[in-house]
Scaffold this active site. Structure first.
Site, PDB file in Angstrom:
ATOM      1  N   GLY A 113     -56.305 -13.489 -27.743  1.00 18.97           N
ATOM      2  CA  GLY A 113     -56.381 -14.951 -27.667  1.00 18.97           C
ATOM      3  C   GLY A 113     -56.475 -15.448 -26.233  1.00 18.97           C
ATOM      4  O   GLY A 113     -56.996 -16.548 -25.990  1.00 18.97           O
ATOM      5  N   GLU A 116     -60.084 -15.230 -25.437  1.00 20.62           N
ATOM      6  CA  GLU A 116     -60.754 -16.303 -26.206  1.00 20.62           C
ATOM      7  C   GLU A 116     -60.499 -17.671 -25.580  1.00 20.62           C
ATOM      8  O   GLU A 116     -61.391 -18.518 -25.528  1.00 20.62           O
ATOM      9  CB  GLU A 116     -60.268 -16.267 -27.666  1.00 20.62           C
ATOM     10  CG  GLU A 116     -60.781 -15.036 -28.404  1.00 20.62           C
ATOM     11  CD  GLU A 116     -60.106 -14.834 -29.749  1.00 20.62           C
ATOM     12  OE1 GLU A 116     -58.850 -14.843 -29.802  1.00 20.62           O
ATOM     13  OE2 GLU A 116     -60.810 -14.674 -30.752  1.00 20.62           O
TER      14      GLU A 116
HETATM   15  N1  DAK Z   1     -47.383 -11.108 -27.779  1.00 25.71           N
HETATM   16  C1  DAK Z   1     -46.065 -11.119 -27.613  1.00 25.71           C
HETATM   17  N2  DAK Z   1     -45.474 -10.536 -26.547  1.00 25.71           N
HETATM   18  C2  DAK Z   1     -46.251  -9.927 -25.634  1.00 25.71           C
HETATM   19  C3  DAK Z   1     -47.671  -9.905 -25.761  1.00 25.71           C
HETATM   20  C4  DAK Z   1     -48.249 -10.557 -26.912  1.00 25.71           C
HETATM   21  N3  DAK Z   1     -49.589 -10.634 -27.110  1.00 25.71           N
HETATM   22  N4  DAK Z   1     -48.170  -9.240 -24.699  1.00 25.71           N
HETATM   23  C5  DAK Z   1     -47.111  -8.869 -23.939  1.00 25.71           C
HETATM   24  N5  DAK Z   1     -45.951  -9.283 -24.503  1.00 25.71           N
HETATM   25  C6  DAK Z   1     -44.597  -9.103 -24.000  1.00 25.71           C
HETATM   26  C7  DAK Z   1     -44.136  -7.650 -24.192  1.00 25.71           C
HETATM   27  O1  DAK Z   1     -43.675  -7.451 -25.518  1.00 25.71           O
HETATM   28  C8  DAK Z   1     -43.037  -7.551 -23.166  1.00 25.71           C
HETATM   29  O2  DAK Z   1     -41.899  -8.196 -23.675  1.00 25.71           O
HETATM   30  P1  DAK Z   1     -40.413  -7.573 -23.411  1.00 25.71           P
HETATM   31  O3  DAK Z   1     -40.458  -6.202 -23.963  1.00 25.71           O
HETATM   32  O4  DAK Z   1     -40.254  -7.600 -21.907  1.00 25.71           O
HETATM   33  O5  DAK Z   1     -39.504  -8.513 -24.136  1.00 25.71           O
HETATM   34  C9  DAK Z   1     -43.565  -8.407 -22.015  1.00 25.71           C
HETATM   35  O6  DAK Z   1     -44.549  -9.279 -22.596  1.00 25.71           O
HETATM   36  C10 DAK Z   1     -44.245  -7.572 -20.942  1.00 25.71           C
HETATM   37  O7  DAK Z   1     -45.231  -6.757 -21.565  1.00 25.71           O
HETATM   38  P2  DAK Z   1     -45.299  -5.166 -21.355  1.00 25.71           P
HETATM   39  O8  DAK Z   1     -43.947  -4.597 -21.059  1.00 25.71           O
HETATM   40  O9  DAK Z   1     -46.044  -4.607 -22.508  1.00 25.71           O
HETATM   41  O10 DAK Z   1     -46.172  -5.078 -20.018  1.00 25.71           O
HETATM   42  P3  DAK Z   1     -47.130  -3.901 -19.567  1.00 25.71           P
HETATM   43  O11 DAK Z   1     -47.556  -4.233 -18.171  1.00 25.71           O
HETATM   44  O12 DAK Z   1     -46.539  -2.558 -19.838  1.00 25.71           O
HETATM   45  O13 DAK Z   1     -48.436  -4.005 -20.540  1.00 25.71           O
HETATM   46  C11 DAK Z   1     -50.209  -5.240 -21.683  1.00 25.71           C
HETATM   47  C12 DAK Z   1     -49.249  -5.178 -20.456  1.00 25.71           C
HETATM   48  C13 DAK Z   1     -50.947  -6.579 -21.620  1.00 25.71           C
HETATM   49  C14 DAK Z   1     -51.213  -4.096 -21.621  1.00 25.71           C
HETATM   50  C15 DAK Z   1     -49.361  -5.115 -22.992  1.00 25.71           C
HETATM   51  O14 DAK Z   1     -48.296  -6.077 -22.938  1.00 25.71           O
HETATM   52  C16 DAK Z   1     -50.161  -5.396 -24.232  1.00 25.71           C
HETATM   53  O15 DAK Z   1     -50.906  -4.526 -24.708  1.00 25.71           O
HETATM   54  N6  DAK Z   1     -49.982  -6.560 -24.827  1.00 25.71           N
HETATM   55  C17 DAK Z   1     -50.580  -6.933 -26.116  1.00 25.71           C
HETATM   56  C18 DAK Z   1     -52.041  -7.248 -25.940  1.00 25.71           C
HETATM   57  C19 DAK Z   1     -52.681  -7.623 -27.275  1.00 25.71           C
HETATM   58  O16 DAK Z   1     -52.718  -6.806 -28.222  1.00 25.71           O
HETATM   59  N7  DAK Z   1     -53.205  -8.814 -27.357  1.00 25.71           N
HETATM   60  C20 DAK Z   1     -53.859  -9.333 -28.574  1.00 25.71           C
HETATM   61  C21 DAK Z   1     -52.847  -9.988 -29.462  1.00 25.71           C
HETATM   62  S1  DAK Z   1     -53.558 -10.578 -30.992  1.00 25.71           S
HETATM   63  C22 DAK Z   1     -56.190 -17.328 -33.915  1.00 25.71           C
HETATM   64  C23 DAK Z   1     -56.047 -17.519 -32.556  1.00 25.71           C
HETATM   65  C24 DAK Z   1     -55.756 -16.456 -31.746  1.00 25.71           C
HETATM   66  C25 DAK Z   1     -55.567 -15.193 -32.271  1.00 25.71           C
HETATM   67  C26 DAK Z   1     -55.694 -14.997 -33.614  1.00 25.71           C
HETATM   68  C27 DAK Z   1     -55.998 -16.071 -34.448  1.00 25.71           C
HETATM   69  N8  DAK Z   1     -56.530 -18.419 -34.779  1.00 25.71           N
HETATM   70  C28 DAK Z   1     -56.881 -19.709 -34.163  1.00 25.71           C
HETATM   71  C29 DAK Z   1     -56.656 -18.258 -36.183  1.00 25.71           C
HETATM   72  C30 DAK Z   1     -55.248 -14.128 -31.342  1.00 25.71           C
HETATM   73  C31 DAK Z   1     -54.749 -12.929 -31.644  1.00 25.71           C
HETATM   74  C32 DAK Z   1     -54.299 -12.053 -30.549  1.00 25.71           C
HETATM   75  O17 DAK Z   1     -54.418 -12.356 -29.397  1.00 25.71           O
END
Ligand code: DAK
Length: 262
Positions: A113, A116
């Site tokens: 997101g 996006e």
């Molecule tokens: N959500 C919640 N928390 C998150 C997060 C996320 N997307 N990304 C990071 N965090 C949190 C981590 O859980 C961690 O929290 P604590 O453990 O400290 O409590 C903190 O931020 C720091 O993250 P990391 O410890 O993981 O940090 P690193 O440097 O090791 O890694 C990273 C950074 C960006 C590679 C990793 O955090 C990561 O992979 N994050 C998730 C990325 C991801 O999968 N993003 C896509 C999410 S799904 C819609 C609109 C939008 C969407 C859908 C529908 N509609 C309008 C219908 C969107 C969907 C998405 O985006």
């Protein structure tokens, strides 16, 4: 009082200045939740209405523009939750209502997101640390805020398929080569560069800037001849503005234009 999940300030000088909006959940890498999107939408609508604002810049933290929608908020939703409640459609597309230019100033992660959201802006200026991706496939979903549609239009089908199907990130150089990013700047200069681009826009005629934005969006959103027809109508309509007369007179008189914003 509710937490400030976005911080708003006005920068620059002159009759029309720049609104700088900073996403403010740095510990969660600016993961985008419902409350943040509400606050962002409210700030955007307010600045769009304000006569003294000519351009809006959205930025995040040094480490993350935004690492995506908040996974902790989504994790337990069922199909009926997201379908029946039309999951957060309400506040995700407010950006599309904004008629003034919106620049994304991206440092660090712009994922899911977050990518996006950056693509919903009119153009992206990125720090040399920026990384873009649509990693939703890795958590069993797909991009849900237009990523499958806007990414291919920005970078072409092959690269978009690669990004969306593998979930890999692209660094800023690949993003710039592919057309996702308009400029790369050293991280320390990101905000200055974005504000400088915004100041250039603020000094121009607001009506012609807003209509130019509408025309480019038309090219992005629809078919070619539909877009060319739309552009022709808008082009003709600009001859009804004082700023068109002033801009052309100034050019012919070899002097700077004094736009009146009408
Ligand atoms: N959500 C919640 N928390 C998150 C997060 C996320 N997307 N990304 C990071 N965090 C949190 C981590 O859980 C961690 O929290 P604590 O453990 O400290 O409590 C903190 O931020 C720091 O993250 P990391 O410890 O993981 O940090 P690193 O440097 O090791 O890694 C990273 C950074 C960006 C590679 C990793 O955090 C990561 O992979 N994050 C998730 C990325 C991801 O999968 N993003 C896509 C999410 S799904 C819609 C609109 C939008 C969407 C859908 C529908 N509609 C309008 C219908 C969107 C969907 C998405 O985006």
């Amino acid at each position: 009082m509710s937490e400030a999940l976005v911080l708003s300030e006005v920068r620059g000088e002159g009759a029309r200045r720049t609104a700088l909006i900073t996403l403010n959940r740095p510990k969660q890498l600016n993961a985008l939740n419902d409350a943040l999107m509400d606050q962002l939408g409210a700030a955007l609508i307010a600045f769009d209405r304000e006569d003294g604002i000519g351009c809006i810049v959205i930025t995040g933290s040094e480490k993350a523009f935004a690492a995506g929608a908040d996974i902790s908020a989504m994790a337990r939703f069922s199909y009926m939750d997201v379908h029946h409640n039309d999951f957060i459609t309400r506040n995700w597309e407010t950006l599309l209502q904004v008629r003034k230019p919106v620049i994304a100033a991206v440092s660090g992660f712009a994922l899911g997101g977050g990518c996006e959201l950056a693509m919903l802006c009119d153009f992206i200026i990125a720090a040399d640390t920026a990384k873009f991706g649509q990693p939703e496939i890795k958590i069993g979903i797909i991009p849900g805020a237009g990523g499958t549609q806007r990414l291919p239009r920005a970078v072409g089908k092959a690269k978009a398929m690669d990004m969306v199907l593998t979930g890999r990130m692209m660094d800023v150089h690949e993003a710039e080569r592919s057309g996702l990013v308009s400029r790369i700047v050293p991280a320390a200069q990101l905000i200055d560069e974005a504000l400088s681009a915004a100041a250039t826009i603020c000094a121009l005629s607001g009506p012609s800037v807003a209509l130019a934005k509408a025309c480019v969006n038309k090219a992005f959103e629809g078919g070619l001849m539909d877009g060319v027809g739309f552009e022709r109508r808008i082009f003709h309509s600009l001859f009804a503005t004082d700023d068109q007369k002033e801009g052309m007179d100034a050019f012919l008189s070899k002097r700077p234009p004094d736009f009146k914003q009408r």
